[in-house]
Design an enzyme around this catalytic site. Structure first.
Site: not given
Length: 352
Positions: A201, A238-240
């Site tokens: 995150w 990737i968490k965005q």
């Protein structure tokens, strides 16, 4: 043409999203989401055979199995926002089993939650749906509130319960980010040694990112750099948050940026802003999943489908949506998640 259902949900935003030609042409990206994502990207890397198997398990499960896209159901808000604030709208989710049941019924690729939630139900469900154990959290009971991430358990505990992946948050830009960077880097290294995938995150957090009444925490330039830091510590996904504006570096006047970012690599269109996030994930080699955001009630479905279309057309790898689903009746939550999955299953909604 996209399905009538999706067109109806998007309404007057449909043409802008579905006809847009990005400023960064897709031909310049190094990779796109693909059923062969593991073979095309990770077999060339330092990831072990066990990590490759874990990544393939994530990609190969649920309604989006073997499309290259991910639909993950995350619930750590009981810690991040307090259980009362998160679950009072739908108290059934005080029970961890219902969190996992929703992910199963909706056909998600994985369920992401805490050591406690997944651990207490692991023998019943770890073989039925991939587990992503969130290993750190912002404990929000202390007074005064602090915006920090604290480790809640050990990576080995996640492995023991059968998890295929661990997830963690770094608040890039915060005073504590250096310590978080070190902790998460070490945790991810161990997770890889044990054969698990890693999801980061990549959130920004600093009071200085609000300038003259404008909040730049989700600006494309700042979140793009957060993504680039995330892939540097070898996050596999990737968490965005979806970018909402741009020019964070220009407003804060800190760090370094090139004017070409704003003239050649981005516009104010949401697909262009999100493509810049994708570019910062090693030009698309590391998958970008955007978050679904908070529940606002009546607009949730429109907002979620909008985010999914932007993510997919920008070259992202999927959506991770929680509150919009679990803060409504169970059946409606399943329908919400599957409406998002339908965007990724719609072959007429293409990478722009």
């Amino acid at each position: 043409m996209a399905s009538k259902k999706i067109l109806d949900i998007l309404g007057d935003k449909a043409a802008s999203l579905l006809d847009h030609k990005p400023i960064i042409d897709k031909s310049t990206l190094s990779a796109f989401p693909s059923p062969r994502h593991v073979e095309e990207i990770w077999t060339n890397s330092n990831r072990s055979n066990q990590v490759l198997r874990s990544l393939q398990t994530l990609i190969g499960h649920g309604r989006l199995a073997d499309t290259g896209y991910l639909s993950i159901f995350p619930v750590d808000q009981g810690i991040e926002h307090s259980a009362g604030a998160s679950f009072a709208p739908n108290p059934m989710y005080f029970d961890p089993e219902n969190i996992i049941r929703l992910a199963v019924e909706a056909g998600c690729n994985a369920v992401a939650s805490t050591f406690g939630v997944l651990g207490i139900m692991s023998r019943k469900y770890a073989h039925r749906i991939p587990f992503v154990v969130k290993i750190n959290h912002n404990e929000f009971l202390s007074l005064p509130n602090r915006y920090d991430q604290t480790m809640f358990g050990k990576v080995k505990d996640a492995w023991n319960m059968g998890a295929v992946s661990v997830g963690a948050t770094i608040y890039w830009g915060s005073a504590e980010s250096t310590r978080q960077l070190q902790e998460v880097s070490e945790a991810f290294e161990l997770a890889h040694e044990l054969g698990m995938a890693t999801i980061l995150w990549c959130y920004t957090r600093n009071a200085g990112f609000k300038v003259d009444g404008v909040d730049y925490h989700t600006s494309a330039d700042l979140t793009g750099q957060a993504n680039h830091l995330g892939v540097t510590i070898q996050a596999d996904i990737i968490k965005q948050k979806l970018p909402t504006n741009n020019g964070g570096y220009l407003a804060t006047k800190h760090g370094k940026i090139s004017p070409l970012v704003y003239s050649k690599l981005t516009t104010d269109h949401p697909i262009d802003l999100t493509r810049y996030q994708v570019v910062n994930c090693y030009n698309g080699r590391v998958g970008l999943i955007n978050s679904g955001g908070e529940s606002k009630g009546a607009s949730d479905l429109t907002d979620a489908v909008f985010t999914a279309v932007v993510n997919k057309r920008a070259g992202g790898m999927g959506l991770i949506l929680g509150r919009k689903a679990f803060q409504r009746p169970f059946k409606e939550g399943v329908e919400m998640i599957q409406s998002i999955q339908d965007v990724y299953l719609d072959k007429d909604i293409t990478i722009a």
